[in-house]
Design an enzyme around this catalytic site. Sequence first.
Site, short mmCIF file in Angstrom:
data_model
loop_
_atom_site.label_atom_id
_atom_site.label_comp_id
_atom_site.label_asym_id
_atom_site.label_seq_id
_atom_site.Cartn_x
_atom_site.Cartn_y
_atom_site.Cartn_z
N ILE A 59 0.81 -1.22 0.00
CA ILE A 59 0.00 0.00 0.00
C ILE A 59 0.84 1.28 0.00
O ILE A 59 0.28 2.37 0.00
CB ILE A 59 -1.00 0.02 1.19
CG1 ILE A 59 -0.35 -0.37 2.50
CG2 ILE A 59 -2.16 -0.91 0.89
CD1 ILE A 59 0.40 0.70 3.19
N TYR A 60 2.16 1.17 0.01
CA TYR A 60 2.97 2.39 -0.02
C TYR A 60 2.76 3.09 -1.38
O TYR A 60 3.00 2.51 -2.43
CB TYR A 60 4.44 2.09 0.16
CG TYR A 60 4.84 1.63 1.56
CD1 TYR A 60 3.97 1.74 2.64
CD2 TYR A 60 6.10 1.10 1.79
CE1 TYR A 60 4.34 1.33 3.90
CE2 TYR A 60 6.48 0.68 3.05
CZ TYR A 60 5.60 0.80 4.10
OH TYR A 60 5.98 0.37 5.36
N ALA A 61 2.32 4.33 -1.31
CA ALA A 61 2.11 5.15 -2.51
C ALA A 61 1.24 4.42 -3.53
O ALA A 61 1.52 4.44 -4.73
CB ALA A 61 3.44 5.56 -3.13
#
Length: 326
Positions: A59-61
């Site tokens: 879910i990072y960026a």
Amino acid sequence: MEYAKLGNTDIEVSKLSVGCMSFGDGGSRGSWMLNKEDSEKMVQKALELGYNFFDTANIYAGGTSEEFLGHAIKNNIARDKVVVASKVFFNQGSMETGIGNLSKANIEREIEGTLKRLGTDYLDLYIIHRFDASTPIEETMEALHGLVKAGKVRALGASAMFGYQFHNMQVVAEQNGWTKFESMQNHYNLVYREDERELIPVTKQYGVSLTPYSPLAAGRLARAWDKETARSKTDKFASFKYDTTEDTDRRIADRVKELADKHNATMSHIALAWQHAKGVTSPIIGATKPQYLEDAVGAFNVKLSSQDLSYLEELYVPHNIVGALT
């Protein structure tokens, strides 16, 4: 650079790892995040310095962190020469709300997206991002074990949770002959040490490696306390974790600065040398500039005495739990 085995595996990791939360199309965090070109420069610098351990998450960026990391690895080094970790739990765009799960369906769906974005057919380390009280532990651990059996994952890790939760998950894996966790990515630094009470003793019981996030307390242990950066102005997670204990934490940071002067070192050297002295395997360096990765390596030249360690630790007071809940 120095190296160590990850938990009870034969996977060798650098004793500093590159946190890739700053890689990706930034959105609301764009002021401090790195585009594809700058992310690749960070990976290139890390490899030059001997880093081989890279940590990201689905879910990072919005998944672009995985994409940028995969692109950089493909362009710069053979896949089997690096250790790549990613995570599962949160749904896209839901880290702020805590929405996610560790159901079999979610795990099996998310691993496919992660592998595709990274451009690889396996992960070295797959980490559950949080504990899921809504899904039976048996379902989660069996699903994770299935990924190992299928060759999609080499080893399993966990992240911020309570000690009893981690213990229960390890017990379920043992009882069923499933793969156990080999790493714990918890919130741990000189100004947040709550996991020393229960979680860290459990990890030692199982021979699990500590790979903590925020070892420099979002820069608060690496620079003058009042100095602002692009990230400090916009990172609401860091503000939530540290602003309520500023008075006591600032005094600890002052001592980090004192010892940095004593050892002719930087503040980050002292904070990271403390981590290694506490038995941490690989603190995660969430750098946004290549020189920060280079500075971190200098921590291996600092050897803190028992008196130094006591001086750094004696002002600590209990904090509200934030690592296991956010």
